[in-house]
Design an enzyme around this catalytic site. Structure first.
Site, PDB file in Angstrom:
ATOM      1  CD1 TRP A   1      -0.327  -5.985  -1.355  1.00  0.00           C
ATOM      2  CD2 TRP A   1      -0.200  -5.566  -3.536  1.00  0.00           C
ATOM      3  NE1 TRP A   1       0.163  -7.099  -1.962  1.00  0.00           N
ATOM      4  CE2 TRP A   1       0.258  -6.877  -3.303  1.00  0.00           C
ATOM      5  CE3 TRP A   1      -0.208  -5.104  -4.836  1.00  0.00           C
ATOM      6  CZ2 TRP A   1       0.703  -7.715  -4.326  1.00  0.00           C
ATOM      7  CZ3 TRP A   1       0.236  -5.936  -5.852  1.00  0.00           C
ATOM      8  CH2 TRP A   1       0.669  -7.218  -5.597  1.00  0.00           C
TER       9      TRP A   1
ATOM     10  CD  GLU B   1      14.415 -18.954  -8.653  1.00  0.00           C
ATOM     11  OE1 GLU B   1      13.839 -19.776  -9.380  1.00  0.00           O
ATOM     12  OE2 GLU B   1      14.270 -17.715  -8.785  1.00  0.00           O
TER      13      GLU B   1
ATOM     14  CB  CYS C   1      -0.866   0.030   1.256  1.00  0.00           C
ATOM     15  SG  CYS C   1      -1.832  -1.442   1.470  1.00  0.00           S
TER      16      CYS C   1
ATOM     17  NE  ARG D   1       4.344   1.797  -1.255  1.00  0.00           N
ATOM     18  CZ  ARG D   1       5.269   1.441  -0.346  1.00  0.00           C
ATOM     19  NH1 ARG D   1       6.547   1.741  -0.582  1.00  0.00           N
ATOM     20  NH2 ARG D   1       4.952   0.792   0.745  1.00  0.00           N
TER      21      ARG D   1
ATOM     22  CG  ASN E   1       1.960  -0.341   3.816  1.00  0.00           C
ATOM     23  OD1 ASN E   1       1.552  -1.469   3.536  1.00  0.00           O
ATOM     24  ND2 ASN E   1       3.155   0.093   3.465  1.00  0.00           N
ATOM     25  N   GLY E   2       0.251  -2.462   6.047  1.00  0.00           N
ATOM     26  CA  GLY E   2       0.807  -3.518   6.898  1.00  0.00           C
ATOM     27  C   GLY E   2      -0.235  -4.585   7.165  1.00  0.00           C
TER      28      GLY E   2
ATOM     29  CD  GLU F   1      14.299 -14.896 -14.689  1.00  0.00           C
ATOM     30  OE1 GLU F   1      13.295 -14.696 -15.373  1.00  0.00           O
ATOM     31  OE2 GLU F   1      14.234 -15.229 -13.500  1.00  0.00           O
TER      32      GLU F   1
ATOM     33  CE  LYS G   1      15.240 -14.714 -10.487  1.00  0.00           C
ATOM     34  NZ  LYS G   1      14.345 -15.771 -10.592  1.00  0.00           N
TER      35      LYS G   1
ATOM     36  CE  LYS H   1       7.111 -10.068 -11.297  1.00  0.00           C
ATOM     37  NZ  LYS H   1       8.329 -10.716 -10.771  1.00  0.00           N
TER      38      LYS H   1
ATOM     39  CG  HIS I   1      24.300 -40.824 -14.541  1.00  0.00           C
ATOM     40  ND1 HIS I   1      24.477 -42.192 -14.586  1.00  0.00           N
ATOM     41  CD2 HIS I   1      24.333 -40.497 -13.223  1.00  0.00           C
ATOM     42  CE1 HIS I   1      24.565 -42.672 -13.359  1.00  0.00           C
ATOM     43  NE2 HIS I   1      24.476 -41.673 -12.505  1.00  0.00           N
TER      44      HIS I   1
HETATM   45  C1  AGP Z   1      10.972 -15.940 -12.595  1.00  0.00           C
HETATM   46  O1  AGP Z   1      12.062 -15.048 -12.346  1.00  0.00           O
HETATM   47  C2  AGP Z   1      10.331 -15.673 -13.932  1.00  0.00           C
HETATM   48  N1  AGP Z   1       9.911 -14.324 -14.021  1.00  0.00           N
HETATM   49  C3  AGP Z   1       9.269 -16.707 -14.286  1.00  0.00           C
HETATM   50  O2  AGP Z   1       9.877 -17.964 -14.298  1.00  0.00           O
HETATM   51  C4  AGP Z   1       8.050 -16.789 -13.324  1.00  0.00           C
HETATM   52  O3  AGP Z   1       8.461 -17.363 -12.105  1.00  0.00           O
HETATM   53  C5  AGP Z   1       7.000 -17.704 -13.976  1.00  0.00           C
HETATM   54  O4  AGP Z   1       6.582 -17.108 -15.185  1.00  0.00           O
HETATM   55  C6  AGP Z   1       5.777 -17.950 -13.084  1.00  0.00           C
HETATM   56  O5  AGP Z   1       5.116 -16.734 -12.853  1.00  0.00           O
HETATM   57  P1  AGP Z   1       4.014 -16.690 -11.676  1.00  0.00           P
HETATM   58  O6  AGP Z   1       4.732 -17.004 -10.416  1.00  0.00           O
HETATM   59  O7  AGP Z   1       3.464 -15.297 -11.717  1.00  0.00           O
HETATM   60  O8  AGP Z   1       2.968 -17.729 -11.986  1.00  0.00           O
END
Ligand code: AGP
Length: 605
Positions: free
Chosen positions: A76, A478, A2, A27, A100-101, A485, A482, A600, A501
């Protein structure tokens, strides 16, 4: 999260409040509102659901609301969907406020206030805390600061509050615990906001109110008070950022800001699950769960894989993790006793939403672990755990992933306690260790210089391998994503035992291999795999938990993370890998927050 703004001075407040809220739109929010007043008049409110422009249109840019004192808010959603009734400001007979919180004990407080004759029109925890201030103000016939201090003693959770009292025209009162609040003054006006961008136009001299402090804000003057009601002095700070940097809180990129928000994101998520029954997942239901399908995409899937290890270890039930894009077309057995868990930051990922609908069509219960309240997955899931990471701007997720881990840990512990596969004491120990993660994540963040340095050494590499076993493998997935991407360097994560393997054929002189060592029972095995890579010319980075021995000479670059139970180590181990990906991307001069080809939220198949 928020956004809060406040103004009291000589000018009409509403246009200033609306402009301040526009500076906080980054935000993330889903409704907005303002309350303004003139001396001697009752405050006037205007609230709308949706984007801020609806509120601007409704008030003709604020012109329709006279008054030189006011507060504003972009919400939010955390408790209650994004509706006008739930939008702030919230009111009582004598007090109007924005917040906010998260008030953890809001349900208990709401019951007590209802018994005292209060009636509630919204689903929010904010209305509860505003009415609690009102209650103390009326019951004891005390002033605003004393009423606020009594409220801060009684309420649990996190809050930044801005309040107006009907009997105190021209004045705004503020209070803070955990959620940010910044205040500023000019010669004849005073301002408050959740973040600097909202007041930077008027002043660069600001005050950061501390936890459990309150403030009385009048035109050109701010007084601060401690919990005893004693007036205190806070140092003024000079803001030397420009406007765009201010939205990033002084960080160069949203991703770096969000990496640093992880302690708060995890803390708020853990706090919000203090009363686990609020998810609707009662013990009888948890006992009935015989197996789990974890379904997600990308980083959310990686969180699910980490959750898989934790659930299997604590609950003794099988967990299957599936790419949502695969799950929706597979012919998996959909047997009674199966719980489908869909993990998603955005709550709008097309494949994950389709997988949810497929599970529901098959008659299976679905738990959504979602960051965006009111999103499709949040609305359609049978049960909901709302991660409290707040809006995540950078395409590469960090704080939402960490909040998902925390949510999955708590799901695992609560399920194990319900099933009796762990004792109450063991369960409490786990919950305490989870609650201790935010401070440990903060400690890891103190160590970022090492990663910044190593990133300069690998920025020109073309292949980077991440290896680990068990939960360390989940973290490698993960960390590798990172790196891929945002730096566009080819990278793969491997279960360390798999190297022999096939993959080890790829290791040659100077190939970069990052080995993760947090799982004590398999650490020596992973060290052997690292030695195999080293003996074929690899350049090794070792990421090891305190207490795990790294043989001398194995690597010229060792990053340590604090001691933490194996089960929850992913929350700490992922942070150096996030930072390494970030700094590598920066070194390569790339657009860290908006990497090429990515969105996103992938709302298409
Ligand atoms: C992660 O850094 C990426 N932006 C991507 O893998 C993301 O996690 C994936 O598209 C899933 O998105 P969501 O969590 O909004 O479902």
């Amino acid at each position: 999260m928020c956004g809060i703004v406040g103004y009291t001075g000589q000018e009409q407040a509403a246009p200033i409040l609306l402009e301040g809220l526009s500076k906080l739109e980054y935000r993330g929010y889903d409704s907005a509102g303002i309350a303004v007043r003139n001396a001697g008049e009752l405050p006037q409110l205007a609230k709308t659901a949706g984007k801020l422009h609806f509120l601007v249109e409704k008030t003709d840019g604020g012109k329709l609301l006279p008054g030189t004192c006011g507060i504003g808010h972009t919400r939010w959603a955390t408790h209650g969907n994004p509706t006008v009734d739930n939008a702030h400001p919230h009111t009582s007979d004598n007090v109007i406020g924005v917040h906010n919180g998260i008030i953890e004990n809001y349900a208990e407080l709401r019951e007590k206030l209802t018994d005292k004759g209060y009636r509630f029109y919204s689903q929010t925890d904010t209305e509860v805390i505003v009415k609690l201030v009102d209650y103390y103000y009326k019951k004891y016939g005390i002033g605003p600061i004393d009423a606020i201090n009594r409220t801060m003693v009684r309420a649990r959770g996190s809050y930044a509050l801005a309040l107006m009292f009907v009997d105190y025209p021209g004045e705004i009162y503020a209070a803070r615990k955990e959620s940010p609040l910044v205040l500023g003054t000019t010669r004849d006006a005073s301002f408050l906001a959740s973040d600097v961008p909202a007041i930077l136009k008027y002043t660069r001299k600001v005050y950061y109110i501390e936890n459990l402090q309150a403030a009385r804000i009048t035109p050109g003057r701010i007084q601060f008070f401690n919990l005893n009601g004693d007036e205190i002095t806070l140092p003024a700070r000079e803001i030397d950022w420009d406007a765009s940097a201010a939205e990033k809180g002084g960080y160069e990129h949203f991703m770096l800001k969000e990496i640093h928000e992880q302690p708060r994101a995890v803390r708020d998520t853990v706090s919000s699950l203090a009363d686990f029954s609020s998810t609707g997942l009662d013990n009888a239901f948890l006992r009935s769960v015989e197996r789990i399908y974890m379904v997600a995409c990308g980083s959310a899937l990686h969180a699910g894989i980490a959750g898989q290890y934790v659930v299997e270890r604590l609950c003794g039930i099988p967990v299957r993790v599936e790419f949502a894009s695969e799950f929706r077309y597979r012919h998996l057995p959909m047997e009674k006793g199966t719980l489908v868990v869909v993990v998603s930051q955005s709550g709008e990922t097309a494949d994950s939403l389709a997988a949810l609908r497929k599970a529901k069509e098959a008659g299976l219960p679905v738990l959504g672990i979602v960051n965006v309240m009111g999103s499709s997955i949040a609305r359609e899931a049978d049960y909901l755990i709302h991660t409290m990471a707040g809006p995540e701007i950078s395409v590469a997720t960090t704080k939402a992933y960490s909040a998902q881990l925390a949510a999955l840990y708590i799901l695992a512990v609560r399920t194990a306690m319900a099933k009796g596969t762990v004792s109450e004491e063991e369960g409490k120990y786990c919950l305490d260790e989870i609650a201790a993660l935010p401070d440990k994540i903060g400690a890891v963040l103190e160590n970022k210089k090492q990663l910044q340095w190593f990133a300069t050494k690998i920025a020109s590499d073309t292949d980077i391998f991440y290896i680990g076993r068990g939960l360390d493998y989940a973290v490698c997935l993960e960390g590798s994503l990172k790196m891929k991407e945002i730096s566009y360097i080819h990278s793969e994560a491997y279960a360390a035992g798999e190297l022999k393997h096939g993959t080890i054929s790829l290791i040659e002189d100077n190939t970069v291999v990052i080995g993760v060592l947090t799982q004590e029972e398999v650490a020596e095995k992973t060290v052997s795999n690292m030695i195999e890579c080293r003996s074929r010319g690899a350049r090794l980075m070792v990421l090891a938990k305190e207490g795990i021995r790294v043989p001398d000479g194995l690597s010229d670059f060792v990053v340590r993370i604090p001691s933490v139970p194996d089960l929850f180590s992913a929350s700490l181990a992922v942070v150096p890998l996030q930072l390494l990906g970030y700094y590598t991307s920066v070194n390569r001069g790339l657009d860290v927050d908006k990497p090429r080809n990515l969105a996103k939220s992938v709302t298409v198949e």
